[in-house]
Design an enzyme around this catalytic site. Structure first.
Site, short mmCIF file in Angstrom:
data_model
loop_
_atom_site.label_atom_id
_atom_site.label_comp_id
_atom_site.label_asym_id
_atom_site.label_seq_id
_atom_site.Cartn_x
_atom_site.Cartn_y
_atom_site.Cartn_z
N ASP A 173 -4.46 3.60 -2.26
CA ASP A 173 -5.46 4.16 -1.21
C ASP A 173 -5.80 5.45 -1.59
O ASP A 173 -5.04 6.36 -1.56
CB ASP A 173 -4.91 3.92 -0.04
CG ASP A 173 -4.76 2.62 0.49
OD1 ASP A 173 -5.85 1.99 0.46
OD2 ASP A 173 -3.78 1.94 1.12
N HIS B 256 -8.11 1.42 -4.19
CA HIS B 256 -8.97 1.19 -3.55
C HIS B 256 -9.64 2.47 -3.23
O HIS B 256 -8.96 3.48 -2.57
CB HIS B 256 -8.04 0.53 -2.16
CG HIS B 256 -9.02 0.37 -0.82
ND1 HIS B 256 -8.54 0.20 0.26
CD2 HIS B 256 -10.36 0.55 -0.73
CE1 HIS B 256 -9.51 0.18 1.38
NE2 HIS B 256 -10.70 0.46 0.45
N SER C 157 0.72 -1.31 -0.01
CA SER C 157 -0.03 0.08 0.02
C SER C 157 0.84 1.27 -0.06
O SER C 157 1.68 1.43 0.80
CB SER C 157 -0.84 -0.08 1.15
OG SER C 157 -1.61 1.37 1.35
N MET D 180 -8.51 8.60 -0.37
CA MET D 180 -9.17 8.91 0.61
C MET D 180 -9.82 10.44 0.51
O MET D 180 -9.01 11.17 -0.20
CB MET D 180 -8.47 8.58 1.80
CG MET D 180 -7.71 7.38 2.04
SD MET D 180 -7.07 7.37 3.92
CE MET D 180 -6.70 5.81 3.81
N MET E 79 -11.92 -5.62 4.49
CA MET E 79 -10.76 -4.63 5.48
C MET E 79 -10.61 -5.44 6.59
O MET E 79 -11.75 -6.00 7.46
CB MET E 79 -11.68 -3.63 5.65
CG MET E 79 -11.73 -2.69 4.67
SD MET E 79 -10.28 -2.06 3.66
CE MET E 79 -9.41 -1.32 5.08
N MET F 159 -11.84 4.92 -1.43
CA MET F 159 -12.45 5.14 0.10
C MET F 159 -12.93 6.70 -0.31
O MET F 159 -12.66 7.55 0.64
CB MET F 159 -11.54 5.10 1.18
CG MET F 159 -11.24 3.84 1.37
SD MET F 159 -9.71 3.54 2.50
CE MET F 159 -8.55 3.75 1.01
N HIS G 32 -1.08 -1.46 -4.27
CA HIS G 32 -2.38 -0.84 -3.70
C HIS G 32 -2.24 0.49 -3.72
O HIS G 32 -1.45 1.23 -2.75
CB HIS G 32 -2.47 -1.62 -2.56
CG HIS G 32 -3.72 -1.42 -1.82
ND1 HIS G 32 -5.12 -2.17 -2.36
CD2 HIS G 32 -4.31 -0.46 -0.78
CE1 HIS G 32 -5.92 -1.83 -1.36
NE2 HIS G 32 -5.45 -1.01 -0.54
N ASP H 100 -6.94 -6.27 3.78
CA ASP H 100 -6.19 -5.10 3.69
C ASP H 100 -6.45 -4.61 5.22
O ASP H 100 -7.38 -4.37 5.57
CB ASP H 100 -7.10 -4.23 2.77
CG ASP H 100 -6.15 -2.86 2.68
OD1 ASP H 100 -5.16 -2.75 3.18
OD2 ASP H 100 -6.96 -1.98 1.99
C1 DX5 Z 1 -6.47 1.56 5.22
C2 DX5 Z 1 -5.80 1.46 3.81
C3 DX5 Z 1 -4.82 0.36 3.81
C4 DX5 Z 1 -3.62 0.62 4.72
C5 DX5 Z 1 -2.97 -0.68 5.01
O1 DX5 Z 1 -7.71 2.35 5.19
O2 DX5 Z 1 -6.86 0.78 3.05
O3 DX5 Z 1 -4.50 -0.20 2.65
O4 DX5 Z 1 -2.86 1.69 4.25
O5 DX5 Z 1 -1.75 -0.15 5.77
P1 DX5 Z 1 -1.19 -1.02 7.00
O6 DX5 Z 1 -0.70 -2.55 6.26
O7 DX5 Z 1 -0.12 -0.52 7.54
O8 DX5 Z 1 -2.19 -1.62 7.86
ZN ZN Z 2 -6.40 0.01 0.93
#
Ligand code: DX5
Ligand code: ZN
Length: 227
Positions: free
Chosen positions: A36, A68, A9, A38, A139, A70, A34, A177
């Site tokens: 992320d 991903h 990630s 947000m 998750m 969010m 990956h 994840d």
């Molecule tokens: C959380 C993210 C994950 C996160 C994983 O909202 O979707 O992808 O960054 O990070 P670690 O492996 O540090 O939990």
């Molecule tokens: Zn993620």
């Protein structure tokens, strides 16, 4: 042998040197990136969008990018990420008013589609849509932040999801994840996951190749136990 995928990630990477970080983690043996996304609306944090995925492609990153989302709503971001040439786009069903339509949007744009279930959301809640998915993401932390602790009851959900996927007879990836480490990855794999996101457990280590090798070693062990 299960074909395991390790997806670091970017959330745990150094954003000031993102191109180099992604290049380094791929050279160290990662299979997929990956990404992320947000929006400080669906989750209380803010990261990066399609322009940054495009910048990675322009930088020369050709590996699969697993977006991903969010964010809420999702459809506009689906179109923009697809236009940039990412591979997977996953979103949280409660963030889209018309989940089936959003899935079709991803597929019509030529990407692989996935749904993401928060820890408290039942696997059964997406049973009808499961056959349409290329990936189901469970998750194992509440979304929004890296570096959180793996929630143990998610292992049972992985088992349920594996059974539900097998019942479809389709090749749907089962991704986990949040809080994945070398200490728990074998257990998660034994429950039926095949795709693993890891942020801190890879980018948080000094040597990415050693970190990924440690995860793969545990995955190999989980297979030897015949689980
Ligand atoms: C959380 C993210 C994950 C996160 C994983 O909202 O979707 O992808 O960054 O990070 P670690 O492996 O540090 O939990
Ligand atoms: Zn993620």
């Amino acid at each position: 042998m299960t074909d395991f995928v390790i997806a670091p990630s970017i959330l745990a990477a150094d954003f000031a040197r993102l191109g180099e970080e992604v290049t380094a983690v791929l050279a160290a043996g990662a299979d997929m990136i990956h990404f992320d996304v947000m929006d400080n609306h669906y989750v209380p944090n803010l990261t990066v969008g399609p322009m940054v995925a495009k910048a990675l492609r322009n930088f020369g990153i050709t590996a699969p990018i697993d977006v991903h989302l969010m964010v809420e709503p999702v459809d506009e971001m689906i179109s923009q990420f697809a236009a940039v040439g990412v591979d997977y786009i996953t979103f949280h069903p409660e963030a889209s008013r018309h989940v089936d339509r959003s899935l079709q949007l991803i597929k019509d744009a030529g990407c692989k589609a996935g749904l993401v279930l928060n820890p408290g959301t039942e696997v059964d809640s997406i049973k009808t849509l499961l056959p349409q998915l290329d990936m189901l993401l469970l998750m194992s932390v509440n979304p929004g932040f890296g570096g959180q602790k793996f929630i143990p009851y998610v292992v049972d959900k992985v088992r349920q999801a594996r059974a539900a996927i097998d019942a479809t007879g389709k090749a749907i990836r089962l991704q986990v994840d949040g809080g994945v480490t070398a200490d728990n990855i074998a257990n998660i794999a034994a429950a039926g996951a095949d795709t693993f996101v890891a942020g801190s457990a890879i980018f948080g280590k000094a040597n990415y190749a050693l970190a990924i090798a440690a995860l793969r070693e545990q995955l190999a062990q989980s297979q030897l136990k015949g689980c």
